[in-house]
Scaffold this motif. Sequence first.
Motif: not given
Length: 348
Positions: A196-199, A233-234, A238, A286, A288, A306
């Motif tokens: 999962n993408r985590y900002q 990124g994911s 990161d 996710d 973001y 990140n």
Amino acid sequence: MRQSITWLVTGGSGFLGINLVRHLLDRGGAVRSLDVLPFNYPEASRIEPIEGDIRNRDLVRSAMAGVDTVIHCAAALPLYSPSEIWSVDVEGTRVLLNCARECGIERFVHISSTAVYGVPDHHPLVEEDALSGVGPYGEAKVAAEQVCRDFREDGLCVPVLRPKSFVGPERLGIFELLYDFAYRGKNFPVIGAGANRYQLLDVEDLCDAIVLCATLDRSKVNDVFNVGAAEFGSIREDFQAVLDRANFGRRIIGLPERPAILALRALEVMNLSPVYRWIYDTASRDSYVSIDKIRERLGFSPQYSNRDALIRNYDWYVQNREKIASAPGATHRTPWKRGALRLAGAFF
């Protein structure tokens, strides 16, 4: 653009607070800090530290004397009791805004959170999306924004920033778990595959966004803005950058999502979970936001990805590890309780 400013930073002894104080001092500003905790930093002689509670109306009025701009960073975090969270985050914000209006404060920048979006069903999130705070902290942040909105409609300039989770020098909290595992040469577990993408957000970029809201023309800033990294990124990608920085050849280890969440729920009941429910329920999703609005209207341009932010924070952790308090706390500047991870470390 406003130039010579006298600043009041609430929560100046906290993680964001001290980074912001240093940022403002570098600009040549006169800075005052208001916090329930002592301001025990080398910069104490360069500012006016005031120790006290933001809910103390008389103290707040005194702290605002001669101030141009208030930056409201103080908050009770999710590890506090629900009643304390509401009292500090909502009623404390109301006290500050009432005093700001009475004292003729020119601008009041409120630091909110993307927790106001709850558990979303789409990404990226934009400022116009519905607010649905989950749990006492999320609900309090939504209510505090409503207080800000009421005062904005009454004529006060109240920019509101909704930052993603931010990291940088002085940051511990939940990120200390990752840094400790990396430093000791351990693999690090994540819930799910970690795809999962985590900002995230570097605290220096957040400080830049705060200054933009405090100095640009009122007509541009008197609104609500998301703030986050432009490059991310994911979770796996990161977080792996931190393990690579430690150079032990360790990896991110994905845990089956449903069993991991059920185990953490059980551990939380026994007060042994290293994280609270909001984190483990959303850790594999996710997360973001769009930063188009703040980029286009205010010219915000984040410096750190990140990975850059996490590595910068990890390097600070390594340099200061021996000075970090061993007792866990409920702030971003203290390690959070390890709980079952004290034993789990042996398996990673």
